[in-house]
Design a protein around this motif. Sequence first.
Motif, short mmCIF file in Angstrom:
data_model
loop_
_atom_site.label_atom_id
_atom_site.label_comp_id
_atom_site.label_asym_id
_atom_site.label_seq_id
_atom_site.Cartn_x
_atom_site.Cartn_y
_atom_site.Cartn_z
N ILE A 170 2.98 1.09 -1.96
CA ILE A 170 1.78 1.41 -1.20
C ILE A 170 2.00 2.66 -0.36
O ILE A 170 1.16 3.57 -0.31
N GLU A 171 3.15 2.74 0.28
CA GLU A 171 3.47 3.91 1.11
C GLU A 171 3.55 5.18 0.27
O GLU A 171 3.19 6.26 0.73
N ALA A 172 4.01 5.04 -0.97
CA ALA A 172 4.17 6.22 -1.84
C ALA A 172 2.89 6.59 -2.57
O ALA A 172 2.81 7.66 -3.17
N GLY A 173 1.87 5.71 -2.55
CA GLY A 173 0.60 6.02 -3.22
C GLY A 173 -0.14 7.13 -2.50
O GLY A 173 0.04 7.36 -1.30
N ARG A 174 -1.03 7.81 -3.24
CA ARG A 174 -1.74 8.95 -2.67
C ARG A 174 -3.24 8.78 -2.88
O ARG A 174 -3.69 8.43 -3.97
N SER A 175 -4.01 9.05 -1.79
CA SER A 175 -5.45 8.75 -1.83
C SER A 175 -6.33 9.89 -1.34
O SER A 175 -7.52 9.69 -1.11
N THR A 176 -5.77 11.09 -1.16
CA THR A 176 -6.58 12.26 -0.85
C THR A 176 -6.15 13.41 -1.76
O THR A 176 -5.00 13.45 -2.21
N PRO A 177 -7.05 14.35 -2.03
CA PRO A 177 -6.68 15.50 -2.88
C PRO A 177 -5.49 16.27 -2.31
O PRO A 177 -4.61 16.71 -3.07
N GLU A 178 -5.44 16.43 -0.99
CA GLU A 178 -4.35 17.18 -0.37
C GLU A 178 -3.01 16.47 -0.56
O GLU A 178 -1.99 17.10 -0.87
N ALA A 179 -3.02 15.14 -0.40
CA ALA A 179 -1.79 14.37 -0.57
C ALA A 179 -1.32 14.40 -2.03
O ALA A 179 -0.12 14.50 -2.30
N VAL A 180 -2.26 14.32 -2.95
CA VAL A 180 -1.91 14.41 -4.37
C VAL A 180 -1.28 15.76 -4.68
O VAL A 180 -0.25 15.85 -5.36
N ALA A 181 -1.89 16.82 -4.19
CA ALA A 181 -1.38 18.17 -4.45
C ALA A 181 0.03 18.34 -3.89
O ALA A 181 0.92 18.92 -4.55
N ARG A 182 0.27 17.82 -2.68
CA ARG A 182 1.61 17.92 -2.09
C ARG A 182 2.62 17.12 -2.90
O ARG A 182 3.76 17.58 -3.10
#
Length: 281
Positions: free
Chosen positions: A235-247
């Motif tokens: 859960i901590e490693a999951g990504r839920s915003t475009p910015e977080a995915v890009a990073r």
Amino acid sequence: MDIGIGLPVLRPDPEVSIAGWARHAESRGFTTLGVTDRLVYDQYEPLTALAVAAGATTRIRLTTSILLAPLRANHALFAKSAATLDRLSCGRLVLGLAPGAREDDYRAGGLPFRRRGKLFDALLDRATEQWRNPDGIGPRPATPGGPPLLLGGFTGAALRRMVTHGRGWVAGAQGVENFRAHLPGVRRAWQEAGRAGAPRLVGTVHFALGPGAQQRLHTGLTRYYTSGTYTRKSIEAGRSTPEAVAREVAAYAEAGCDELILFPHGGGPEQVDLLADAIGW
């Protein structure tokens, strides 16, 4: 770094077409369609889902990441099924394999959980031999010697399987730091085994984008993993915003990942476009 996307196989929505999703992912430039595997869970069987995707596409790879290999107790039949999918997809199948760590899957399958390592080794030996020499159990896979194998896990046994049978290693979706921490051991095992070149390194990430993304991601992962440290870390490693995915994509590329597969949680076909947009395609 290649970037793949998972098929919507977890708690599947009958209104979401696997074939349509696969075609759209291919058109947006993703390199791989990924599937995960559990027995005691509401999800499509991985090889069946990939067969549907294979019929709807022409170029994109089809990757199990991962398949719980020891649950396929009939090793000859497993080898035949995989060879069939590899031939029907014109050599696009990649098999990420691991034994898994959930006893309920083995209990439901009528298999001894504590013998899963030995079952796995026996399956690898039989399948790879059958792909090389079908001896009446066809078809021959389109890929000479059988589909490329990626082995998952961090133990000595996992690394032994990787250097004996695999083309590389696939990591669990617990974040780029976890991925980076295990790379020295993976590379050292490859070199010490005298394998040429370098192992192919594949990472995995859970994601959700759009309205309600964070809640969908949290709910999906909690249902899938049920409880424990692995659940929390996922859960901590999951990504839920475009910015977080890009990073996250940039971090995996910097770490030396050859391919990153991002697995969706909830939503519909718009997740394909949202992910492609997030990584700048």
